[in-house]
Design a protein around this motif. Structure first.
Motif, PDB file in Angstrom:
ATOM      1  N   VAL A 271       0.847  -1.190   0.000  1.00 26.74           N
ATOM      2  CA  VAL A 271       0.000   0.000   0.000  1.00 26.74           C
ATOM      3  C   VAL A 271       0.891   1.252   0.000  1.00 26.74           C
ATOM      4  O   VAL A 271       1.807   1.352   0.819  1.00 26.74           O
ATOM      5  CB  VAL A 271      -0.923   0.026   1.242  1.00 26.74           C
ATOM      6  CG1 VAL A 271      -1.881   1.213   1.163  1.00 26.74           C
ATOM      7  CG2 VAL A 271      -1.686  -1.281   1.371  1.00 26.74           C
ATOM      8  N   VAL A 272       0.624   2.176  -0.906  1.00 29.14           N
ATOM      9  CA  VAL A 272       1.348   3.453  -0.899  1.00 29.14           C
ATOM     10  C   VAL A 272       0.666   4.360   0.127  1.00 29.14           C
ATOM     11  O   VAL A 272      -0.539   4.639   0.015  1.00 29.14           O
ATOM     12  CB  VAL A 272       1.347   4.113  -2.296  1.00 29.14           C
ATOM     13  CG1 VAL A 272       2.044   5.483  -2.244  1.00 29.14           C
ATOM     14  CG2 VAL A 272       2.038   3.207  -3.318  1.00 29.14           C
ATOM     15  N   VAL A 273       1.419   4.786   1.124  1.00 31.34           N
ATOM     16  CA  VAL A 273       0.855   5.593   2.215  1.00 31.34           C
ATOM     17  C   VAL A 273       1.575   6.938   2.288  1.00 31.34           C
ATOM     18  O   VAL A 273       2.805   6.987   2.420  1.00 31.34           O
ATOM     19  CB  VAL A 273       0.984   4.854   3.569  1.00 31.34           C
ATOM     20  CG1 VAL A 273       0.414   5.711   4.696  1.00 31.34           C
ATOM     21  CG2 VAL A 273       0.282   3.504   3.521  1.00 31.34           C
ATOM     22  N   THR A 274       0.803   8.013   2.197  1.00 34.55           N
ATOM     23  CA  THR A 274       1.363   9.368   2.303  1.00 34.55           C
ATOM     24  C   THR A 274       0.590  10.221   3.307  1.00 34.55           C
ATOM     25  O   THR A 274       0.919  11.391   3.497  1.00 34.55           O
ATOM     26  CB  THR A 274       1.322  10.087   0.934  1.00 34.55           C
ATOM     27  OG1 THR A 274      -0.029  10.095   0.472  1.00 34.55           O
ATOM     28  CG2 THR A 274       2.214   9.414  -0.102  1.00 34.55           C
ATOM     29  N   VAL A 275      -0.454   9.628   3.907  1.00 37.46           N
ATOM     30  CA  VAL A 275      -1.352  10.411   4.767  1.00 37.46           C
ATOM     31  C   VAL A 275      -0.600  11.094   5.907  1.00 37.46           C
ATOM     32  O   VAL A 275      -0.974  12.184   6.347  1.00 37.46           O
ATOM     33  CB  VAL A 275      -2.513   9.517   5.293  1.00 37.46           C
ATOM     34  CG1 VAL A 275      -2.039   8.479   6.293  1.00 37.46           C
ATOM     35  CG2 VAL A 275      -3.633  10.364   5.866  1.00 37.46           C
TER      36      VAL A 275
END
Ligand code: ACO
Length: 323
Positions: A271-275
């Motif tokens: 999962v790409v996570v930038t939050v």
């Protein structure tokens, strides 16, 4: 021969002003620990004077053009997904068209709140598949800082500003799941949930208004609807979760992202996570995550991606694409 809408370039823009969670402690009854543990957010960017949805969108689009090695005149259409256009009209997209120096083509906005970029990708795909456009710049850009009630701790700590852009181009494919480009889309909305998430202003009030959200109710809908739409899009594409290299979700809350990945049977390392760095940038969050995912070396050409988002409306959807 099957025509596919293939990604030629991606780019993003983030305002230079970074606000850490701790900054809110001075004015609100909140703290870094609450924001971090409930949402996964650590900081967000806020636009400064002179930075608007259209200027940020233009910067992101120029970055995508640069990656593609193309110029503005090579684009047939600009779509901006946004709920925070500079003005009620004209569209942010026509402002971007002018700022890019485009002399032809067409431009319009799509408004599906946090699901806006998924709706925009799906519409761009339809334009390309129907032969109405060969190259479409699809942008998500938001200045949610302009619609925050800074006295409401349950919303103002969650959102941020920024923009991301993806340049799509018509390319011939073999018609299988190995083709690069958009393989399937799934769009949904249910207007009966309007009260869960809305802005209390607009032309009917003569003000631009503030965002109002029943966060825990939205949360309840999110994991269920996001996993369902992702599964529908994967079925339509003829792939399943074991084929997926990356989920690139709307970045609203790490617990929603984790819950959806779990329901789809995918580990968080896919999962790409930038939050944590951007907060919830609404329609900008997916293209921002795509651009950051490429810059980090996570997303590579040929990878199978699933993007999914839900937002005000409610509106939600998913896109399956091979990068
Ligand atoms: N600091 C400290 N306490 C807070 C804060 C804050 N910033 N905000 C709310 N609280 C309090 C509440 O007042 C409440 O207190 P109470 O129990 O005494 O009444 C308590 O924390 C719990 O509140 P909940 O809303 O139940 O907390 P929850 O665990 O649901 O987390 C959150 C809230 C982060 C908003 C979560 O519900 C969420 O992320 N929802 C989804 C948001 C989303 O995805 N939106 C869709 C996209 S946005 C768009 O489309 C524009």
């Amino acid at each position: 021969m099957t025509v596919r809408a293939v990604v030629k370039g991606v780019g993003h823009y983030l305002p230079s002003r970074v606000v850490e969670n701790a900054e809110f402690e001075a004015t609100l009854d909140t703290n870094d620990e609450w924001i971090r543990s409930r949402s996964g957010i650590e900081r967000r960017h806020f636009a400064s004077e002179g930075e608007t949805t259209s200027t940020m969108a233009t910067a992101a689009a120029n970055a995508a053009l640069k990656m593609a090695g193309l110029s503005a005149d090579d684009i047939d259409a600009v779509i901006v997904a946004t709920s925070t256009a500079d003005l009620t009209f004209p569209s942010a997209a026509t402002m971007v068209q002018a700022q890019l120096g485009m002399k032809g083509g067409f431009a319009f906005d799509i408004q599906a709140v946090c699901a806006g970029f998924v709706f925009a990708l799906s519409n761009a795909n339809a334009l390309i598949l129907s032969g109405q456009a060969k190259r479409v710049m699809v942008i998500g850009s938001e200045t949610f800082s302009k619609i925050m009630d800074w006295t409401d701790r349950s919303t103002c700590v969650l959102f941020g500003d920024g923009a991301g852009a993806v340049l799509l181009e018509a390319q011939a494919g073999a018609g299988g799941t190995d083709d690069r480009g958009i393989l399937s889309t799934d769009l949904n909305s249910d207007g009966t949930h309007r009260e869960l998430l809305y802005v209390d202003g607009g032309v009917s009030t003569g003000t631009s208004g503030y965002l109002r959200m029943q966060g825990n109710q939205v949360f309840r809908h999110a994991v269920e609807k996001l996993s369902a739409t992702a599964n529908t899009a994967m079925d339509r594409a003829g792939v399943d979760s074991t084929d997926v290299d990356w989920i690139v979700p709307h970045q609203a809350n790490i617990r929603i992202i984790q819950g959806t990945a779990k329901k789809l049977g995918l580990p968080m390392d896919k999962v790409v996570v930038t939050v944590q760095d951007h907060g919830n940038t609404s329609a900008a969050s997916i293209p921002l995550a795509l651009s950051v995912g490429v810059a980090r070396g996570q997303i590579k050409q040929g990878d199978l991606l699933v993007t999914e988002a839900i937002g005000g409306g409610l509106a939600w959807g998913a896109v399956v694409l091979r990068w």
